[in-house]
Design a protein around this motif. Sequence first.
Motif, PDB file in Angstrom:
ATOM      1  N   PHE A  10       0.684  -1.162  -0.024  1.00 43.14           N
ATOM      2  CA  PHE A  10       0.019   0.038   0.052  1.00 43.14           C
ATOM      3  C   PHE A  10       0.817   1.189   0.238  1.00 43.14           C
ATOM      4  CE2 PHE A  10      -1.798   3.356   3.348  1.00 43.14           C
ATOM      5  CZ  PHE A  10      -2.796   3.857   2.013  1.00 43.14           C
ATOM      6  N   ILE A  37      -3.762  -5.416  -3.022  1.00 39.15           N
ATOM      7  CA  ILE A  37      -4.436  -4.164  -2.583  1.00 39.15           C
ATOM      8  C   ILE A  37      -5.909  -4.347  -2.353  1.00 39.15           C
ATOM      9  CG2 ILE A  37      -4.874  -1.852  -3.265  1.00 39.15           C
ATOM     10  CD1 ILE A  37      -2.042  -2.132  -2.283  1.00 39.15           C
ATOM     11  N   LYS A  38      -6.384  -4.923  -3.369  1.00 36.25           N
ATOM     12  CA  LYS A  38      -7.949  -5.241  -3.067  1.00 36.25           C
ATOM     13  C   LYS A  38      -8.381  -6.023  -1.967  1.00 36.25           C
ATOM     14  CE  LYS A  38      -9.236  -5.102  -7.758  1.00 36.25           C
ATOM     15  NZ  LYS A  38      -9.816  -5.928  -9.143  1.00 36.25           N
ATOM     16  N   GLU A  41      -7.832  -3.739   1.335  1.00 29.89           N
ATOM     17  CA  GLU A  41      -9.111  -3.037   1.364  1.00 29.89           C
ATOM     18  C   GLU A  41     -10.379  -3.765   1.842  1.00 29.89           C
ATOM     19  OE1 GLU A  41      -8.806   0.422  -2.253  1.00 29.89           O
ATOM     20  OE2 GLU A  41      -9.479  -1.722  -2.852  1.00 29.89           O
ATOM     21  N   GLN A  42     -10.342  -5.013   1.504  1.00 31.10           N
ATOM     22  CA  GLN A  42     -11.372  -5.687   2.164  1.00 31.10           C
ATOM     23  C   GLN A  42     -11.165  -6.156   3.619  1.00 31.10           C
ATOM     24  OE1 GLN A  42     -11.132  -9.333  -0.170  1.00 31.10           O
ATOM     25  NE2 GLN A  42     -12.088  -8.181  -2.200  1.00 31.10           N
ATOM     26  N   VAL A  46     -12.504  -0.227   3.914  1.00 28.13           N
ATOM     27  CA  VAL A  46     -12.251   0.821   3.327  1.00 28.13           C
ATOM     28  C   VAL A  46     -11.802   0.669   2.134  1.00 28.13           C
ATOM     29  CG1 VAL A  46     -12.122   2.282   5.270  1.00 28.13           C
ATOM     30  CG2 VAL A  46      -9.828   1.589   4.109  1.00 28.13           C
ATOM     31  N   ARG A  47     -11.936   1.709   0.864  1.00 28.19           N
ATOM     32  CA  ARG A  47     -11.352   1.900  -0.163  1.00 28.19           C
ATOM     33  C   ARG A  47     -10.209   2.613  -0.049  1.00 28.19           C
ATOM     34  NH1 ARG A  47     -12.864   4.775  -4.961  1.00 28.19           N
ATOM     35  NH2 ARG A  47     -14.678   5.453  -3.434  1.00 28.19           N
ATOM     36  N   LEU A  48      -9.053   2.388  -0.587  1.00 30.18           N
ATOM     37  CA  LEU A  48      -7.790   3.029  -0.249  1.00 30.18           C
ATOM     38  C   LEU A  48      -7.462   4.151  -1.697  1.00 30.18           C
ATOM     39  CD1 LEU A  48      -5.716   0.179   1.279  1.00 30.18           C
ATOM     40  CD2 LEU A  48      -6.759   2.307   2.451  1.00 30.18           C
ATOM     41  N   THR A  59      -7.929   7.835  -1.911  1.00 35.58           N
ATOM     42  CA  THR A  59      -9.062   8.335  -1.054  1.00 35.58           C
ATOM     43  C   THR A  59      -8.699   9.133   0.011  1.00 35.58           C
ATOM     44  OG1 THR A  59      -9.303   6.260   0.102  1.00 35.58           O
ATOM     45  CG2 THR A  59     -10.143   6.399  -2.219  1.00 35.58           C
ATOM     46  N   GLY A  62      -7.327   6.336   2.430  1.00 38.27           N
ATOM     47  CA  GLY A  62      -6.078   6.327   2.117  1.00 38.27           C
ATOM     48  C   GLY A  62      -5.194   7.126   2.638  1.00 38.27           C
TER      49      GLY A  62
END
Length: 305
Positions: A10, A37-38, A41-42, A46-48, A59, A62
Amino acid sequence: MDLVRHLRYFVVVAEELHFGNAAIRLGIAQPPLSQRIKRLEQELGVRLFDRSARQVRLTEAGRRLLGESREIVARVDRLHELARHGEGAVLKIGVPPDLAAAVIAELVAGFRETRPQVRLAPAEIWTADQVTALTDGTIDVGVVRHPITAPGLHFGQMLVQSQGVLLAGDHPLSRASELHLADLTGQELLLPPREGEPGLHAEVLVECRRHGYVPARVHEGAGLGLVLAGAAVAFGPREELPGLAWRPLLGSPIACRFSTAWQVATDAVTGFSAVAVRTLKERAGMADDGAAPVRRVSRRPGALA
């Protein structure tokens, strides 16, 4: 999930804001990096990153997590560094699974003589996996085969090992004192796995075809069971095993190049690299790359001029 490893990915993507550049810097392919990376996020919920065809942006979540992630990664790196320099420290090394056991034993013994306070922890890992392990910090130093692409890694002295043909002792070709690659026509070939040694795998097959040998079938593995059974031939250094024959190749067209590799240079890492060069020369028949015999293209014995 290895949270620290994923946080490291990340941080690099956040610094590059480009998955392709981040993958090159980390020494891995882009699709696995995107998948990790996904996964992170899971895990965090959150979505980074905001991803589009033109750009990658952090984001708000992020941006909030980036500073903390950098600190976690830095603390873990510092912990590893302190462990490397402490009494009873362990140096984690990677070696090819098909490197002779006697050579590995000599590596361990030779290093112990120079740095008795550091214990070696060898792991049998193919080159491609060593690149990932070195980048992640899973191992400290490795013995790798070339050619490889690994941005961010440092390499020791390049050594070369000429390869002959390994075949069953009662194989008809064992009657010859030396072989041309074209003499192997019709034979199945055993090679290290393509996934683990992609550079070597491709280089050897190109050289075989260039000299008139297209294997009837290519098997992948580290053991010599198929060779001993007479079902395949392999390339390798001279090896003395019951039921096994070794014959040199005319013109020395097949050779393997080795070096040590590391990401962070410490006293133990550079010490191991020096021991590895000496041991691989003395025990594995390797030579300085520049001192290796020049490969020559030779005609198959008996061929018309």
